[in-house]
Design a protein around this motif. Structure first.
Motif, PDB file in Angstrom:
ATOM      1  N   ASP A  67       6.610 -14.821   3.070  1.00  0.00           N
ATOM      2  CA  ASP A  67       7.110 -14.968   1.704  1.00  0.00           C
ATOM      3  C   ASP A  67       6.554 -13.906   0.769  1.00  0.00           C
ATOM      4  N   ALA A  68       5.311 -13.496   0.981  1.00  0.00           N
ATOM      5  CA  ALA A  68       4.712 -12.491   0.112  1.00  0.00           C
ATOM      6  C   ALA A  68       5.495 -11.176   0.166  1.00  0.00           C
ATOM      7  N   PHE A  69       5.994 -10.833   1.343  1.00  0.00           N
ATOM      8  CA  PHE A  69       6.792  -9.610   1.497  1.00  0.00           C
ATOM      9  C   PHE A  69       8.076  -9.712   0.687  1.00  0.00           C
ATOM     10  N   PHE A  70       8.769 -10.825   0.795  1.00  0.00           N
ATOM     11  CA  PHE A  70      10.036 -10.970   0.073  1.00  0.00           C
ATOM     12  C   PHE A  70       9.814 -11.136  -1.425  1.00  0.00           C
ATOM     13  N   ASP A  71       8.683 -11.699  -1.811  1.00  0.00           N
ATOM     14  CA  ASP A  71       8.339 -11.750  -3.232  1.00  0.00           C
ATOM     15  C   ASP A  71       8.163 -10.339  -3.783  1.00  0.00           C
ATOM     16  N   GLU A  72       7.490  -9.488  -3.029  1.00  0.00           N
ATOM     17  CA  GLU A  72       7.278  -8.099  -3.442  1.00  0.00           C
ATOM     18  C   GLU A  72       8.615  -7.362  -3.544  1.00  0.00           C
ATOM     19  N   LEU A  73       9.495  -7.570  -2.588  1.00  0.00           N
ATOM     20  CA  LEU A  73      10.822  -6.946  -2.646  1.00  0.00           C
ATOM     21  C   LEU A  73      11.575  -7.384  -3.897  1.00  0.00           C
ATOM     22  N   ARG A  74      11.525  -8.667  -4.189  1.00  0.00           N
ATOM     23  CA  ARG A  74      12.265  -9.206  -5.327  1.00  0.00           C
ATOM     24  C   ARG A  74      11.745  -8.656  -6.652  1.00  0.00           C
ATOM     25  N   ARG A  75      10.427  -8.498  -6.740  1.00  0.00           N
ATOM     26  CA  ARG A  75       9.835  -8.073  -8.011  1.00  0.00           C
ATOM     27  C   ARG A  75       9.957  -6.578  -8.250  1.00  0.00           C
ATOM     28  N   HIS A  76       9.786  -5.790  -7.204  1.00  0.00           N
ATOM     29  CA  HIS A  76       9.592  -4.351  -7.419  1.00  0.00           C
ATOM     30  C   HIS A  76      10.591  -3.446  -6.712  1.00  0.00           C
TER      31      HIS A  76
ATOM     32  N   ARG B 258      20.087  -7.408   9.092  1.00  0.00           N
ATOM     33  CA  ARG B 258      20.872  -6.294   8.600  1.00  0.00           C
ATOM     34  C   ARG B 258      19.994  -5.053   8.517  1.00  0.00           C
ATOM     35  N   ILE B 259      20.645  -3.924   8.352  1.00  0.00           N
ATOM     36  CA  ILE B 259      19.947  -2.652   8.139  1.00  0.00           C
ATOM     37  C   ILE B 259      20.155  -2.299   6.673  1.00  0.00           C
ATOM     38  N   ALA B 260      19.080  -2.316   5.909  1.00  0.00           N
ATOM     39  CA  ALA B 260      19.209  -2.209   4.462  1.00  0.00           C
ATOM     40  C   ALA B 260      18.339  -1.093   3.893  1.00  0.00           C
ATOM     41  N   LEU B 261      18.833  -0.491   2.830  1.00  0.00           N
ATOM     42  CA  LEU B 261      18.102   0.536   2.087  1.00  0.00           C
ATOM     43  C   LEU B 261      17.635  -0.040   0.763  1.00  0.00           C
ATOM     44  N   TYR B 262      16.340   0.053   0.487  1.00  0.00           N
ATOM     45  CA  TYR B 262      15.751  -0.387  -0.773  1.00  0.00           C
ATOM     46  C   TYR B 262      15.158   0.817  -1.514  1.00  0.00           C
ATOM     47  N   ARG B 263      15.242   0.762  -2.844  1.00  0.00           N
ATOM     48  CA  ARG B 263      14.567   1.737  -3.710  1.00  0.00           C
ATOM     49  C   ARG B 263      13.620   0.976  -4.634  1.00  0.00           C
ATOM     50  N   ARG B 264      12.480   1.548  -4.849  1.00  0.00           N
ATOM     51  CA  ARG B 264      11.519   0.925  -5.764  1.00  0.00           C
ATOM     52  C   ARG B 264      11.991   1.047  -7.208  1.00  0.00           C
ATOM     53  N   HIS B 265      11.845  -0.031  -7.976  1.00  0.00           N
ATOM     54  CA  HIS B 265      12.111   0.058  -9.409  1.00  0.00           C
ATOM     55  C   HIS B 265      11.188   1.125  -9.986  1.00  0.00           C
ATOM     56  N   GLY B 266      11.761   2.014 -10.799  1.00  0.00           N
ATOM     57  CA  GLY B 266      10.970   3.115 -11.325  1.00  0.00           C
ATOM     58  C   GLY B 266      11.111   4.355 -10.481  1.00  0.00           C
TER      59      GLY B 266
ATOM     60  N   GLU C 220       0.812  -1.217   0.000  1.00  0.00           N
ATOM     61  CA  GLU C 220       0.000   0.000   0.000  1.00  0.00           C
ATOM     62  C   GLU C 220       0.851   1.275   0.000  1.00  0.00           C
ATOM     63  N   TYR C 221       2.149   1.133   0.175  1.00  0.00           N
ATOM     64  CA  TYR C 221       3.039   2.285   0.284  1.00  0.00           C
ATOM     65  C   TYR C 221       3.231   2.933  -1.083  1.00  0.00           C
ATOM     66  N   ALA C 222       3.030   4.244  -1.172  1.00  0.00           N
ATOM     67  CA  ALA C 222       3.129   4.952  -2.444  1.00  0.00           C
ATOM     68  C   ALA C 222       4.519   5.526  -2.694  1.00  0.00           C
ATOM     69  N   GLY C 223       5.385   5.507  -1.678  1.00  0.00           N
ATOM     70  CA  GLY C 223       6.719   6.068  -1.836  1.00  0.00           C
ATOM     71  C   GLY C 223       7.685   5.111  -2.508  1.00  0.00           C
ATOM     72  N   ASP C 224       8.969   5.510  -2.568  1.00  0.00           N
ATOM     73  CA  ASP C 224       9.944   4.689  -3.284  1.00  0.00           C
ATOM     74  C   ASP C 224      11.173   4.340  -2.456  1.00  0.00           C
ATOM     75  N   THR C 225      11.124   4.566  -1.120  1.00  0.00           N
ATOM     76  CA  THR C 225      12.287   4.283  -0.291  1.00  0.00           C
ATOM     77  C   THR C 225      11.876   3.485   0.942  1.00  0.00           C
ATOM     78  N   LEU C 226      12.625   2.415   1.214  1.00  0.00           N
ATOM     79  CA  LEU C 226      12.343   1.543   2.352  1.00  0.00           C
ATOM     80  C   LEU C 226      13.615   1.311   3.150  1.00  0.00           C
TER      81      LEU C 226
ATOM     82  N   ARG D  42      14.806   6.076 -12.994  1.00  0.00           N
ATOM     83  CA  ARG D  42      14.440   7.047 -14.022  1.00  0.00           C
ATOM     84  C   ARG D  42      15.672   7.740 -14.604  1.00  0.00           C
ATOM     85  N   LYS D  43      16.783   7.712 -13.837  1.00  0.00           N
ATOM     86  CA  LYS D  43      18.016   8.302 -14.362  1.00  0.00           C
ATOM     87  C   LYS D  43      18.804   7.318 -15.221  1.00  0.00           C
ATOM     88  N   GLY D  44      18.271   6.114 -15.433  1.00  0.00           N
ATOM     89  CA  GLY D  44      18.928   5.178 -16.309  1.00  0.00           C
ATOM     90  C   GLY D  44      19.416   3.918 -15.646  1.00  0.00           C
ATOM     91  N   HIS D  45      19.208   3.794 -14.330  1.00  0.00           N
ATOM     92  CA  HIS D  45      19.619   2.559 -13.664  1.00  0.00           C
ATOM     93  C   HIS D  45      18.744   1.408 -14.152  1.00  0.00           C
TER      94      HIS D  45
END
Length: 336
Positions: A241-250, A269-277, A221-227, A282-285
């Motif tokens: 598993d649904a949470f890790f599936d979502e991380l893997r896909r998006h 661990r303490i980890a930083l995730y960015r949403r694809h897109g 439900e989160y609309a942002g792009d940083t976790l 958008r800068k080309g990654h």
């Protein structure tokens, strides 16, 4: 912050060690006794040897960076841990803590187990290094913590100058994982309510409960792009598993904190995730192919622990002790 207890050798995931209810007065008494007992332990011999390990355990205070030692005055969770047996991983900055000593050891009866301390403070250990890292990678963007439990992380982040809103679906007195302890104003909100109310904040999850839909509810439900995710990867004792599936896909794992104090037997661990897109994409990654998020990060940035070995560990297999027993050295007295 929630989670399930798991011991290194004497307890497995199926048994789950749960602490009896602690009161502030009884806790303080136990902490005073524990600190004295452990100080005596290290005064007699600064090195503690376990079967299966070539290198000794040392007091955590000997391994912490100076900034984390200085921070203990404002971090009550860390104070009793300074004298717990600890070991640094060979190929990682992680420091692993042992929460018990063998029966018959003079200090064994006073040891507070991980589950007891976590219920009082947090299921993940806070350090100044971790807080500074979070502040740097989020670049000052406010955070919303879902499943904040006692609010201990929120308290420490706020005191470090970060803007964080702490939320939890259960109040302090009704939360079985916190034993009624509360350190910050934790707003009573479900995971979906919290992220919908704060779409512009960085989402933070600390040890989301195992096999529970809370984490995936927040992420989907989160609309942002940083976790910011503090916890174990798939197969551990966090989320489902649904949470890790979502991380893997998006989502893309961008960075992992270089300093992490954790309990031995856990891989949080303490980890930083960015949403694809997100901005970087958008800068080309170009998003990487799906895979184990933590393993991906280990291959792509400098914080590596793929071998999961310990410093000089001689034990076969996982590199963990094969026996709960430990022995004190009588022939070596210097520090490693």
């Amino acid at each position: 912050m929630t989670g399930e207890g798991r011991g290194v050798s004497s307890m497995g995931p199926s048994t789950g060690h749960r602490a009896e209810a602690a009161t502030p007065s009884s806790l303080i008494e136990r902490l005073v006794t524990l600190s004295a007992d452990l100080r005596n332990l290290w005064a007699a011999d600064p090195l503690l040897y376990f079967p299966g390990w070539d290198h000794p355990f040392r007091a955590l205070g000997d391994l912490l960076p100076e900034q984390d030692l200085d921070y203990c005055a404002d971090n009550p969770q860390m104070v009793p841990l300074l004298w717990y047996p600890a070991l640094r991983a060979a190929d990682s900055a992680a420091i692993d803590l042992l929460d018990h000593l063998p029966s018959g050891h003079p200090a064994a009866p006073s040891m507070l187990r991980r589950s007891e301390l976590s219920a009082v403070y947090s299921w993940a250990i806070v350090t100044r290094s971790a807080l500074r890292w979070i502040g740097e990678v989020t670049d000052g963007v406010p955070l919303v913590e879902v499943g904040a439990g006692s609010g201990y992380w929120a308290r420490q982040m706020s005191r470090a100058g970060m803007d964080v809103v702490a939320t939890d679906a259960a109040g302090a007195t009704a939360n079985a994982f916190t034993r009624g302890f509360q350190y910050a104003d934790v707003r009573l909100m479900s995971a979906t309510e919290a992220v919908r109310a704060h779409p512009d904040r960085t989402l933070m999850l600390v040890w989301p409960p195992h096999r529970d839909p809370m984490a995936i509810a927040a992420l989907s439900e989160y609309a942002g792009d940083t976790l910011i995710y503090v916890g174990e990867p798939r197969g551990g004792l966090c989320a489902d598993d649904a949470f890790f599936d979502e991380l893997r896909r998006h989502w893309r794992l961008e960075a992992v904190s270089p300093v992490n104090v954790r309990w031995l037997g856990h891989n949080d661990r303490i980890a930083l995730y960015r949403r694809h897109g997100g901005p970087e994409t958008r800068k080309g990654h170009r998003p990487r192919e799906a895979g184990d998020p933590f393993a991906e990060c280990d291959r792509s940035i400098t914080h590596r622990n793929t071998a999961r070995t310990r410093a000089g560990a001689g034990a076969a297999g996982s590199g963990r002790p094969r026996s709960p027993a430990c022995t004190r050295s009588t022939s070596r007295s210097g520090r490693a």
